[in-house]
Each structure stands twice: as structure tokens, then as C-alpha cells.
Design an enzyme around this catalytic site. Structure first.
Site, PDB file in Angstrom:
ATOM      1  N   LYS A   1      11.668 -11.345  11.649  1.00  0.00           N
ATOM      2  CA  LYS A   1      12.787 -11.737  10.646  1.00  0.00           C
ATOM      3  C   LYS A   1      12.664 -10.437   9.500  1.00  0.00           C
ATOM      4  CE  LYS A   1      13.995 -15.455   8.124  1.00  0.00           C
ATOM      5  NZ  LYS A   1      14.084 -16.971   7.791  1.00  0.00           N
TER       6      LYS A   1
ATOM      7  N   PHE B   1       0.224  -1.605  -0.095  1.00  0.00           N
ATOM      8  CA  PHE B   1       0.058  -0.019   0.139  1.00  0.00           C
ATOM      9  C   PHE B   1       0.427   1.129  -0.259  1.00  0.00           C
ATOM     10  CE2 PHE B   1      -2.578   2.638   2.667  1.00  0.00           C
ATOM     11  CZ  PHE B   1      -2.796   3.425   1.947  1.00  0.00           C
TER      12      PHE B   1
ATOM     13  N   TYR C   1       4.887  -8.016  16.295  1.00  0.00           N
ATOM     14  CA  TYR C   1       5.113  -6.767  15.329  1.00  0.00           C
ATOM     15  C   TYR C   1       5.868  -5.124  16.151  1.00  0.00           C
ATOM     16  CZ  TYR C   1       3.771  -2.958  12.278  1.00  0.00           C
ATOM     17  OH  TYR C   1       3.376  -1.665  11.175  1.00  0.00           O
TER      18      TYR C   1
ATOM     19  N   ASP D   1      13.190 -11.260  -1.477  1.00  0.00           N
ATOM     20  CA  ASP D   1      13.021 -11.224   0.289  1.00  0.00           C
ATOM     21  C   ASP D   1      14.449 -10.579   1.074  1.00  0.00           C
ATOM     22  OD1 ASP D   1      12.785 -11.765   3.168  1.00  0.00           O
ATOM     23  OD2 ASP D   1      11.980 -13.902   2.573  1.00  0.00           O
TER      24      ASP D   1
END
Length: 328
Positions: free
Chosen positions: A92, A12, A146, A57
């Protein structure tokens, strides 16, 4: 032509940042592994000669050919539904991913901006939240994956700034909304919009007295852009201080969409913050920035975006499939 690397580019905020830096005349390199991003957010850039995309990644070594002037690290799940399903990947990308990008910035002598979050404040004991507040976070609760990923991200960024003299910037992002949000990502605005457009009752957790402060994406991007170009290395809140209770906000959505649904109440999730409002005094002083778009204006633009989705997208109930990304 200056070159900027943006991680989480298909997300987003990442996709809006790509647009902004291209508009400003930068050569933009976007990185994403699509774990929560969406290819359609970047489709409009497919033929732009100043945009390059790398599927990767960032928790693995990041190699970029040529010089870099700036790096913006926005790769991370950002909704509770996402980071509760992929807690290890969330930790991670905040730790290994940030370390990789700080190392890249050091090697390229690039300035790096790290996307932090208001979640570093946890369930705050002061209100509104100022940058010098240390927060009230449950490190072992479900949301800790988080919150602590972002808090570590800030710590290692400042360590690189102090020890290596790296040019760093840290933005603490408060609830932001607008076009390209994922309808079924579990966050308040897309959840309410989806329910209203499907003719369903709106789900409010707890009694709805908890508050949030919603910032329209254009304002958020402007604040991030100004912070990157500033001379300030410490965290800065970027958000709209116009606070509203979630129950009142649900009633606003029902009025906006012209629907007649009821509001239904469910149990409040563990460690869900009861108050969230940024103190943006520092952003005003340092950056000459403040939110311009009213909630009424921003919500109308966002509603029109969601209203334009296909019926298939609107009625898709399953959440994003992470099975291909979960290695260990």
C-alpha cells in the site's frame, strides 16, 4: 526559504535526510506513522524552528498547507523482517502512498524524488547491475511484496512524469548502513553487530558466498541530494560498488568488534539475491558522485553507535510490534 516534505522522516534514511536539508537551509516537514520509524531519530530536532513533524499514514490523503518546493518519498518498510510481517502495508505505501504524494507534487508544482531500491533487480542475472537492466523478480514469492511495490512505484512515477510533465527523480538505493539503523530489523549489518556485542555466534544464511555492496549513510545522502537537484528524471543507482561475500563480511565484523565468536550457517531464505553490486557509472557522469567512505571507516562509526546503545536496547530480542498499524 525553500520547503521540502520528507516522508518516512523518523526512519534511518529519512532522519538523515531531515538533517541534511536543515543544514542546507530548508524548512523541513517530516511525515511518519512510526510503523518502522522511531521517534528518537528526530528527538534532536524537537526545538528546531525550521522543522515541522506530522504523524500521518501516507496511504491516506496527504494535506500540506502552504507551498512545497520538493518532496522526498522515503516511507516504506525496508528490511525483510518488516515487510514479510506487514506485506499489505508494504504494497500500500508503494502504491497508494506513492499515488498520494505524486498527486500532492502535481498540485503544489513540486519536484518529487522517489526512493526505489536495488531490490527491483531481484536475484540479478547480470553483474554488476546497471540502470537499464529490467531485473529478475519472483512476483508471487514472499519478497515480491517489497520488490513489486518498488517496481510499481517507479512505473507510476514515470507515468506522472510523461503524462503530467511532473518533475520526478528516482534513486535506486543499494545496501546502506550507519547510525540510527534499528538493531533488530533483520538486516545484515545490525544483525551481525548485535550478535557480536551480545557475545553470540554470527548467523550467515546459505554458505555465505552471496555478495553485498555496503554504502555508508553520508555517501548515500550526498548522492540523493545531488540527484534531487539534477535534471535527470530516470532511475539512478546510488551505492558503493565495493563488493564482499557475506561470510567474509562476518569475519570482518568479528575482527572489528574484537570478539571470538564462530560463524553458524542457516538455510538461505527464498529468493535471497546471490549478488548485489551497483554499477555507478551513471551517477559519476550525471552527478559527479561516488562513494568516499571506505567500509573500514564506515563500519567503525557504525560499531561505535551500536556500542553506545543501552544494555536494554542491545538485548531486546522482540522485533517491532506492528499490531496497532494493521487495519486490514
Amino acid at each position: 526559504m525553500k520547503r521540502v516534505l520528507i516522508t518516512g522522516a523518523a526512519g534511518f534514511l529519512g532522519s538523515h535526510l531531515c538533517d541534511r536539508f536543515l543544514k542546507e537551509g530548508f524548512y523541513v516537514i517530516g511525515i511518519d506513522n512510526y510503523i518502522t520509524g522511531d521517534k528518537k531519530n528526530l528527538n534532536h530536532l524537537n526545538n528546531n524552528s525550521n522543522f515541522e513533524f506530522i504523524e500521518h499514514d501516507v496511504t491516506e490523503f496527504v494535506k500540506i498547507e502552504g507551498n512545497l518546493d520538493y518532496i522526498l518519498h522515503f516511507a516504506s518498510p525496508a528490511s525483510p523482517i518488516d515487510y514479510l510481517k506487514i506485506p499489505i502495508q508494504t504494497l500500500k505505501v508503494g502504491s497508494l502512498g506513492t499515488h498520494n504524494l505524486l498527486g500532492l507534487a502535481k498540485a503544489k508544482k513540486a519536484r518529487i524524488l522517489i526512493a526505489s531500491t536495488s531490490e527491483v533487480y531481484g536475484d540479478p542475472l547480470i553483474h554488476p547491475q546497471t540502470e537499464d537492466y529490467y531485473g529478475n523478480v519472483n512476483t508471487i514469492g514472499p519478497r515480491g511484496v517489497y520488490d513489486e511495490a518498488k517496481r510499481f512505484q517507479e512505473s507510476i512515477t514515470m507515468a506522472y512524469h510523461r503524462f503530467h510533465g511532473l518533475e520526478t527523480r528516482i534513486v535506486r538505493i543499494f545496501n546502506t548502513y550507519g547510525p540510527r539503523m534499528r538493531l533488530n530489523d533483520g538486516r545484515v549489518i545490525p544483525a551481525f553487530m548485535g550478535q557480536a556485542l551480545r557475545g553470540e555466534d554470527l548467523t550467515v544464511f546459505g554458505d555465505g558466498s552471496q555478495t553485498r555492496s555496503f554504502c555508508y549513510v553520508d555517501d548515500q545522502i550526498e548522492g540523493i541530494y545531488r540527484l534531487l537537484l539534477s535534471d535527470y528524471a530516470y532511475p539512478v543507482n546510488i551505492g558503493n560498488p565495493n563488493e564482499i561475500a557475506i561470510k567474509d563480511f562476518a569475519e570482518e565484523i568479528i575482527k572489528l568488534t574484537g570478539t571470538d565468536q564462530k560463524i553458524v550457517f542457516k538455510d538461505l531464505p527464498i529468493d535471497d539475491p546471490m549478488q548485489r553490486q551497483p554499477d555507478t557509472t551513471l551517477a559519476k557522469k550525471l552527478l559527479g558522485w561516488e562513494a568516499k567512505v571506505t567500509r573500514e571507516q564506515g563500519m567503525l562509526k557504525t560499531f561505535n553507535y551500536f556500542k553506545g546503545l543501552s544494555q536494554e536496547e542491545l538485548h531486546k530480542r522482540e522485533h517491532k510490534d506492528f499490531s496497532n498499524h494493521i487495519k486490514k
